[in-house]
Design a protein around this motif. Sequence first.
Motif, PDB file in Angstrom:
ATOM      1  N   THR A 195       0.976  -1.144   0.031  1.00  0.00           N
ATOM      2  CA  THR A 195       0.056  -0.064  -0.171  1.00  0.00           C
ATOM      3  C   THR A 195       1.012   1.271   0.047  1.00  0.00           C
ATOM      4  OG1 THR A 195      -0.058  -0.235   2.386  1.00  0.00           O
ATOM      5  CG2 THR A 195      -1.932  -1.094   1.058  1.00  0.00           C
ATOM      6  N   GLY A 196       0.368   2.224  -0.494  1.00  0.00           N
ATOM      7  CA  GLY A 196       1.083   3.708  -0.329  1.00  0.00           C
ATOM      8  C   GLY A 196       0.450   4.667  -0.926  1.00  0.00           C
ATOM      9  N   SER A 197       1.251   5.901  -0.850  1.00  0.00           N
ATOM     10  CA  SER A 197       0.714   7.206  -1.436  1.00  0.00           C
ATOM     11  C   SER A 197       1.977   8.014  -1.625  1.00  0.00           C
ATOM     12  CB  SER A 197      -0.215   7.729  -0.356  1.00  0.00           C
ATOM     13  OG  SER A 197       0.603   8.076   0.906  1.00  0.00           O
ATOM     14  N   GLY A 198       1.822   9.036  -2.502  1.00  0.00           N
ATOM     15  CA  GLY A 198       2.722  10.061  -2.931  1.00  0.00           C
ATOM     16  C   GLY A 198       2.589  10.808  -4.086  1.00  0.00           C
ATOM     17  N   SER A 199       3.523  11.681  -4.481  1.00  0.00           N
ATOM     18  CA  SER A 199       3.379  12.121  -5.664  1.00  0.00           C
ATOM     19  C   SER A 199       4.283  12.144  -6.707  1.00  0.00           C
ATOM     20  CB  SER A 199       3.494  13.696  -5.213  1.00  0.00           C
ATOM     21  OG  SER A 199       2.232  13.999  -4.696  1.00  0.00           O
ATOM     22  N   PHE A 200       4.047  12.397  -7.996  1.00  0.00           N
ATOM     23  CA  PHE A 200       4.880  12.226  -9.090  1.00  0.00           C
ATOM     24  C   PHE A 200       4.608  13.175 -10.056  1.00  0.00           C
ATOM     25  CE2 PHE A 200       4.282   7.710  -7.544  1.00  0.00           C
ATOM     26  CZ  PHE A 200       5.498   7.295  -7.629  1.00  0.00           C
ATOM     27  N   THR A 201       5.682  13.507 -10.952  1.00  0.00           N
ATOM     28  CA  THR A 201       5.793  14.636 -12.057  1.00  0.00           C
ATOM     29  C   THR A 201       6.491  14.013 -13.174  1.00  0.00           C
ATOM     30  OG1 THR A 201       7.792  15.527 -11.398  1.00  0.00           O
ATOM     31  CG2 THR A 201       5.860  16.448 -10.273  1.00  0.00           C
ATOM     32  N   LYS A 260       8.004  10.281  -5.340  1.00  0.00           N
ATOM     33  CA  LYS A 260       8.431   9.445  -4.699  1.00  0.00           C
ATOM     34  C   LYS A 260       7.007   8.927  -3.823  1.00  0.00           C
ATOM     35  CE  LYS A 260       9.894  10.510  -0.301  1.00  0.00           C
ATOM     36  NZ  LYS A 260      10.963  10.683   0.887  1.00  0.00           N
ATOM     37  N   LEU A 261       6.836   7.279  -3.778  1.00  0.00           N
ATOM     38  CA  LEU A 261       5.370   6.882  -3.080  1.00  0.00           C
ATOM     39  C   LEU A 261       5.955   6.266  -1.726  1.00  0.00           C
ATOM     40  CD1 LEU A 261       2.490   5.916  -3.760  1.00  0.00           C
ATOM     41  CD2 LEU A 261       3.672   3.769  -4.380  1.00  0.00           C
ATOM     42  N   GLN A 262       5.553   6.673  -0.707  1.00  0.00           N
ATOM     43  CA  GLN A 262       5.680   6.008   0.680  1.00  0.00           C
ATOM     44  C   GLN A 262       4.818   4.753   0.773  1.00  0.00           C
ATOM     45  OE1 GLN A 262       4.751   9.599   2.426  1.00  0.00           O
ATOM     46  NE2 GLN A 262       6.839  10.317   2.568  1.00  0.00           N
ATOM     47  N   SER A 263       5.572   3.582   0.735  1.00  0.00           N
ATOM     48  CA  SER A 263       4.848   2.424   0.709  1.00  0.00           C
ATOM     49  C   SER A 263       5.128   1.444   1.983  1.00  0.00           C
ATOM     50  CB  SER A 263       5.155   1.719  -0.665  1.00  0.00           C
ATOM     51  OG  SER A 263       6.711   1.181  -0.543  1.00  0.00           O
ATOM     52  N   GLU A 264       4.335   0.563   2.074  1.00  0.00           N
ATOM     53  CA  GLU A 264       4.356  -0.378   2.928  1.00  0.00           C
ATOM     54  C   GLU A 264       3.945  -1.530   2.687  1.00  0.00           C
ATOM     55  OE1 GLU A 264       3.001   1.308   7.021  1.00  0.00           O
ATOM     56  OE2 GLU A 264       1.532  -0.591   6.830  1.00  0.00           O
ATOM     57  N   VAL A 265       4.688  -2.832   3.005  1.00  0.00           N
ATOM     58  CA  VAL A 265       4.652  -4.191   2.452  1.00  0.00           C
ATOM     59  C   VAL A 265       4.253  -4.879   3.632  1.00  0.00           C
ATOM     60  CG1 VAL A 265       7.066  -4.804   2.221  1.00  0.00           C
ATOM     61  CG2 VAL A 265       5.264  -6.207   1.059  1.00  0.00           C
ATOM     62  N   ASN A 266       3.162  -5.893   3.426  1.00  0.00           N
ATOM     63  CA  ASN A 266       2.860  -6.675   4.849  1.00  0.00           C
ATOM     64  C   ASN A 266       3.610  -7.741   4.951  1.00  0.00           C
ATOM     65  OD1 ASN A 266       1.657  -7.981   2.467  1.00  0.00           O
ATOM     66  ND2 ASN A 266       0.117  -9.018   3.719  1.00  0.00           N
ATOM     67  N   ALA A 280       6.959  -3.773   6.303  1.00  0.00           N
ATOM     68  CA  ALA A 280       8.297  -2.879   6.036  1.00  0.00           C
ATOM     69  C   ALA A 280       7.717  -1.723   5.409  1.00  0.00           C
ATOM     70  CB  ALA A 280       9.145  -3.952   5.113  1.00  0.00           C
ATOM     71  N   LYS A 281       8.483  -0.542   5.775  1.00  0.00           N
ATOM     72  CA  LYS A 281       8.458   0.505   4.975  1.00  0.00           C
ATOM     73  C   LYS A 281       9.501   1.082   4.135  1.00  0.00           C
ATOM     74  CE  LYS A 281       5.400   2.228   8.917  1.00  0.00           C
ATOM     75  NZ  LYS A 281       5.117   3.142   9.864  1.00  0.00           N
ATOM     76  N   VAL A 282       9.030   0.987   3.112  1.00  0.00           N
ATOM     77  CA  VAL A 282       9.994   1.279   1.890  1.00  0.00           C
ATOM     78  C   VAL A 282       9.594   2.345   0.809  1.00  0.00           C
ATOM     79  CG1 VAL A 282      11.484   0.302   0.255  1.00  0.00           C
ATOM     80  CG2 VAL A 282      10.978  -0.796   2.155  1.00  0.00           C
ATOM     81  N   ASP A 283      10.321   3.406   0.266  1.00  0.00           N
ATOM     82  CA  ASP A 283       9.933   4.245  -0.641  1.00  0.00           C
ATOM     83  C   ASP A 283      10.086   3.605  -2.149  1.00  0.00           C
ATOM     84  OD1 ASP A 283       9.199   6.161   1.136  1.00  0.00           O
ATOM     85  OD2 ASP A 283      11.134   7.187   1.125  1.00  0.00           O
ATOM     86  N   ILE A 284       9.118   3.987  -2.748  1.00  0.00           N
ATOM     87  CA  ILE A 284       9.368   3.563  -4.166  1.00  0.00           C
ATOM     88  C   ILE A 284       9.682   4.985  -4.912  1.00  0.00           C
ATOM     89  CG2 ILE A 284       8.172   2.804  -6.171  1.00  0.00           C
ATOM     90  CD1 ILE A 284       6.359   1.021  -4.343  1.00  0.00           C
ATOM     91  N   ILE A 285      10.583   4.849  -5.531  1.00  0.00           N
ATOM     92  CA  ILE A 285      11.309   6.396  -6.020  1.00  0.00           C
ATOM     93  C   ILE A 285      11.284   6.210  -7.583  1.00  0.00           C
ATOM     94  CG2 ILE A 285      13.196   7.913  -5.950  1.00  0.00           C
ATOM     95  CD1 ILE A 285      13.793   6.749  -3.043  1.00  0.00           C
TER      96      ILE A 285
END
Length: 170
Positions: free
Chosen positions: A84-90, A100-106, A145-150
Amino acid sequence: VSICVTVTSTPGRAPPLASRTNPVICAPPTAWAPATAGIASASFVAETDAALLASDDPLRQAANAGTPLTLTSLVLEQGATTITGSGSFTLDSARKLNGKLQSEVNDLDGLLALLAAPLKLTPEQLDGARTVIGLIGGNKPGQPAKVDIIAKAGELYFGPFKIADVPPLE
Protein backbone atom coordinates in the motif's frame (compact mmCIF):
# COMPACT_ATOMS: atom_id res chain seq x y z
CA VAL A 1 0.54 -6.32 -17.78
CA SER A 2 -0.38 -3.00 -19.39
CA ILE A 3 -0.62 -0.02 -17.11
CA CYS A 4 -3.35 2.35 -18.29
CA VAL A 5 -5.11 5.25 -16.69
CA THR A 6 -8.55 6.27 -17.87
CA VAL A 7 -8.99 9.98 -17.32
CA THR A 8 -12.41 10.93 -15.99
CA SER A 9 -13.85 13.97 -14.29
CA THR A 10 -16.11 14.48 -11.32
CA PRO A 11 -19.16 16.64 -12.12
CA GLY A 12 -18.65 20.14 -10.79
CA ARG A 13 -14.94 19.62 -10.18
CA ALA A 14 -13.40 19.41 -13.65
CA PRO A 15 -14.19 20.32 -17.25
CA PRO A 16 -16.12 17.75 -19.30
CA LEU A 17 -14.16 15.33 -21.44
CA ALA A 18 -16.23 15.86 -24.60
CA SER A 19 -13.32 17.60 -26.32
CA ARG A 20 -10.79 14.90 -25.36
CA THR A 21 -10.05 12.42 -28.12
CA ASN A 22 -7.93 10.02 -26.05
CA PRO A 23 -8.79 9.94 -22.35
CA VAL A 24 -6.56 6.90 -21.75
CA ILE A 25 -2.86 7.14 -20.93
CA CYS A 26 -0.81 3.93 -21.21
CA ALA A 27 2.68 2.62 -20.74
CA PRO A 28 3.59 -0.43 -22.83
CA PRO A 29 3.68 -3.81 -21.08
CA THR A 30 7.43 -4.15 -21.62
CA ALA A 31 8.01 -0.99 -19.60
CA TRP A 32 6.49 -2.43 -16.47
CA ALA A 33 7.27 -6.14 -16.74
CA PRO A 34 9.91 -6.35 -13.96
CA ALA A 35 8.00 -4.02 -11.66
CA THR A 36 4.66 -5.79 -12.07
CA ALA A 37 5.86 -9.39 -12.09
CA GLY A 38 3.41 -11.56 -10.21
CA ILE A 39 0.93 -8.81 -9.34
CA ALA A 40 -2.60 -10.21 -9.36
CA SER A 41 -4.49 -6.98 -8.70
CA ALA A 42 -3.80 -3.28 -8.53
CA SER A 43 -5.93 -0.27 -7.66
CA PHE A 44 -5.26 3.37 -7.02
CA VAL A 45 -6.87 6.74 -6.48
CA ALA A 46 -5.09 9.79 -7.87
CA GLU A 47 -5.58 13.53 -7.95
CA THR A 48 -4.20 16.25 -10.22
CA ASP A 49 -5.05 19.71 -11.55
CA ALA A 50 -8.41 19.61 -13.36
CA ALA A 51 -7.01 21.84 -16.13
CA LEU A 52 -5.12 18.80 -17.42
CA LEU A 53 -8.41 17.13 -18.29
CA ALA A 54 -9.26 19.89 -20.75
CA SER A 55 -5.93 19.58 -22.56
CA ASP A 56 -5.60 17.67 -25.84
CA ASP A 57 -2.24 16.39 -24.55
CA PRO A 58 -2.44 16.16 -20.74
CA LEU A 59 1.00 14.54 -20.42
CA ARG A 60 2.73 17.35 -22.33
CA GLN A 61 0.78 19.91 -20.29
CA ALA A 62 1.77 18.16 -17.04
CA ALA A 63 5.43 17.94 -18.09
CA ASN A 64 5.59 21.59 -19.19
CA ALA A 65 3.88 22.89 -16.06
CA GLY A 66 5.45 20.42 -13.61
CA THR A 67 1.95 19.49 -12.47
CA PRO A 68 2.05 16.68 -9.90
CA LEU A 69 -0.06 13.54 -9.91
CA THR A 70 -0.81 12.66 -6.31
CA LEU A 71 -1.60 9.04 -5.55
CA THR A 72 -3.76 9.19 -2.45
CA SER A 73 -4.13 5.42 -2.33
CA LEU A 74 -2.29 2.58 -4.06
CA VAL A 75 -2.86 -1.13 -3.40
CA LEU A 76 -0.96 -3.95 -5.17
CA GLU A 77 -1.71 -7.56 -4.25
CA GLN A 78 -0.39 -11.01 -5.05
CA GLY A 79 -1.51 -13.84 -2.84
CA ALA A 80 -0.94 -12.85 0.78
CA THR A 81 1.50 -10.05 -0.17
CA THR A 82 0.06 -6.53 -0.21
CA ILE A 83 1.80 -3.22 -0.91
CA THR A 84 0.00 0.00 0.00
CA GLY A 85 1.18 3.55 -0.44
CA SER A 86 0.70 7.19 -1.32
CA GLY A 87 2.83 9.94 -2.81
CA SER A 88 3.33 12.33 -5.73
CA PHE A 89 4.90 12.09 -9.16
CA THR A 90 5.69 14.53 -11.95
CA LEU A 91 6.86 14.18 -15.54
CA ASP A 92 10.01 15.85 -16.81
CA SER A 93 10.23 17.50 -20.24
CA ALA A 94 10.98 14.07 -21.79
CA ARG A 95 7.81 12.67 -20.11
CA LYS A 96 9.86 10.50 -17.76
CA LEU A 97 8.46 9.77 -14.32
CA ASN A 98 9.91 11.43 -11.18
CA GLY A 99 8.67 11.31 -7.60
CA LYS A 100 8.28 9.27 -4.46
CA LEU A 101 5.65 6.91 -3.10
CA GLN A 102 5.78 6.08 0.59
CA SER A 103 4.86 2.42 0.72
CA GLU A 104 4.32 -0.37 3.16
CA VAL A 105 4.48 -4.10 2.41
CA ASN A 106 2.87 -6.60 4.76
CA ASP A 107 5.21 -9.48 3.76
CA LEU A 108 8.72 -8.42 2.75
CA ASP A 109 9.81 -12.03 2.16
CA GLY A 110 6.78 -12.58 -0.08
CA LEU A 111 7.57 -9.45 -2.07
CA LEU A 112 11.23 -10.38 -2.46
CA ALA A 113 10.18 -13.84 -3.64
CA LEU A 114 7.99 -12.21 -6.32
CA LEU A 115 10.84 -9.95 -7.46
CA ALA A 116 13.61 -12.56 -7.34
CA ALA A 117 12.99 -14.22 -10.71
CA PRO A 118 12.29 -11.18 -12.93
CA LEU A 119 15.19 -9.26 -11.34
CA LYS A 120 17.45 -12.35 -11.41
CA LEU A 121 18.36 -12.01 -7.74
CA THR A 122 20.63 -14.59 -6.15
CA PRO A 123 19.91 -15.90 -2.62
CA GLU A 124 22.77 -13.71 -1.37
CA GLN A 125 21.25 -10.64 -3.02
CA LEU A 126 17.87 -11.45 -1.49
CA ASP A 127 19.45 -11.69 1.96
CA GLY A 128 21.23 -8.39 1.37
CA ALA A 129 18.03 -6.73 0.17
CA ARG A 130 16.12 -7.99 3.21
CA THR A 131 18.82 -6.60 5.53
CA VAL A 132 19.11 -3.21 3.81
CA ILE A 133 15.34 -2.71 3.63
CA GLY A 134 15.08 -3.65 7.31
CA LEU A 135 17.74 -1.09 8.22
CA ILE A 136 16.49 1.83 6.10
CA GLY A 137 12.86 1.27 7.00
CA GLY A 138 13.43 0.75 10.70
CA ASN A 139 11.40 -2.40 10.31
CA LYS A 140 10.83 -4.88 13.08
CA PRO A 141 10.12 -8.59 12.53
CA GLY A 142 6.41 -9.30 12.13
CA GLN A 143 5.58 -5.68 11.26
CA PRO A 144 4.99 -4.20 7.80
CA ALA A 145 8.13 -3.04 5.99
CA LYS A 146 8.14 0.65 5.08
CA VAL A 147 10.03 1.36 1.88
CA ASP A 148 9.88 4.27 -0.55
CA ILE A 149 9.23 3.61 -4.22
CA ILE A 150 11.19 6.25 -6.09
CA ALA A 151 11.13 7.30 -9.74
CA LYS A 152 14.14 9.22 -11.06
CA ALA A 153 14.13 10.19 -14.72
CA GLY A 154 12.18 7.06 -15.61
CA GLU A 155 14.13 4.64 -13.42
CA LEU A 156 12.00 2.94 -10.75
CA TYR A 157 13.50 1.99 -7.38
CA PHE A 158 12.17 0.01 -4.43
CA GLY A 159 14.23 1.57 -1.66
CA PRO A 160 17.80 1.58 -3.00
CA PHE A 161 17.12 -1.23 -5.49
CA LYS A 162 16.37 -0.47 -9.13
CA ILE A 163 13.44 -2.60 -10.27
CA ALA A 164 12.53 -1.18 -13.70
CA ASP A 165 13.15 1.34 -16.45
CA VAL A 166 9.94 3.16 -17.31
CA PRO A 167 10.03 4.67 -20.81
CA PRO A 168 8.58 8.10 -21.46
CA LEU A 169 4.79 8.04 -21.08
CA GLU A 170 2.81 8.51 -24.30
